[in-house]
Design a protein around this motif. Sequence first.
Motif, PDB file in Angstrom:
ATOM      1  N   LEU A  70       0.838  -1.193   0.000  1.00 51.71           N
ATOM      2  CA  LEU A  70       0.000   0.000   0.000  1.00 51.71           C
ATOM      3  C   LEU A  70       0.871   1.240   0.000  1.00 51.71           C
ATOM      4  N   ASP A 107      -3.092   5.371  -0.316  1.00 53.55           N
ATOM      5  CA  ASP A 107      -4.076   4.318  -0.043  1.00 53.55           C
ATOM      6  C   ASP A 107      -4.451   4.302   1.434  1.00 53.55           C
ATOM      7  N   SER A 131      -2.296  -4.624   4.028  1.00 51.29           N
ATOM      8  CA  SER A 131      -3.650  -4.093   3.861  1.00 51.29           C
ATOM      9  C   SER A 131      -4.615  -4.747   4.853  1.00 51.29           C
ATOM     10  N   ASP A 181      -7.349  -6.821  -4.432  1.00 54.03           N
ATOM     11  CA  ASP A 181      -5.940  -6.630  -4.768  1.00 54.03           C
ATOM     12  C   ASP A 181      -5.306  -7.982  -5.099  1.00 54.03           C
ATOM     13  N   HIS A 217      -7.667  -1.985  -6.035  1.00 47.32           N
ATOM     14  CA  HIS A 217      -6.305  -1.480  -5.924  1.00 47.32           C
ATOM     15  C   HIS A 217      -5.528  -1.710  -7.216  1.00 47.32           C
ATOM     16  N   THR A 239      -4.195   8.542  -5.993  1.00 50.01           N
ATOM     17  CA  THR A 239      -3.481   7.467  -5.287  1.00 50.01           C
ATOM     18  C   THR A 239      -2.271   7.041  -6.116  1.00 50.01           C
ATOM     19  N   SER A 277      -6.043   3.722  -7.825  1.00 53.69           N
ATOM     20  CA  SER A 277      -7.102   2.872  -7.307  1.00 53.69           C
ATOM     21  C   SER A 277      -8.460   3.447  -7.648  1.00 53.69           C
TER      22      SER A 277
END
Length: 172
Positions: free
Chosen positions: A9, A13, A39, A108, A136, A167, A171
């Motif tokens: 990340l 994020d 995450s 993700d 993501h 981001t 994302s």
Amino acid sequence: KRVDLSAGLSLSDILVFQWIAEISAWEHVLIIGNSFGFSTFMAASLCPNSYVDAIDAEIEGNENRLGSELTRKIAQSYFPAVRLTIGFSPQDLLKACRFNDYDFIFIDGKHTNEQLIADYRGICNLRSQNSVVYCHDVGIAKMRKGWSYIKKEMLDKNDEAFDLHFTSFGST
């Protein structure tokens, strides 16, 4: 030893996670693609009373298995409401899910347009009424075609789609 697996990340994020949690704290979280658990634990720590179900296929080699092992050890000691299941999305999602619906879903997994669409299809019936689905790496992994399809063909009339261009990984 250097471990070379996934990008993780970004700070942007994390800020979006934090904004979402402040607006609407989640109770049930579903993570597709755990890697080393960053995450997963970010979601768990932002809403400490939440339950987090994560799924990972462990197809990125031995380092991916190390990530799963580390996730389980950290969860056992510090985040007992986190559970990681080894499996493939979407076919193994029900095996990974302890709940009927989820407030926050983080996609993700495998970074292809086809897999993004498959993952979204897999979570459609797992969304709570006020859920947030965070896709993501759409920009960096060139999954705009999959995201466009989801926006056009799959979103419910009550859904709102956001492109989070600010981001680091693009994302949505």
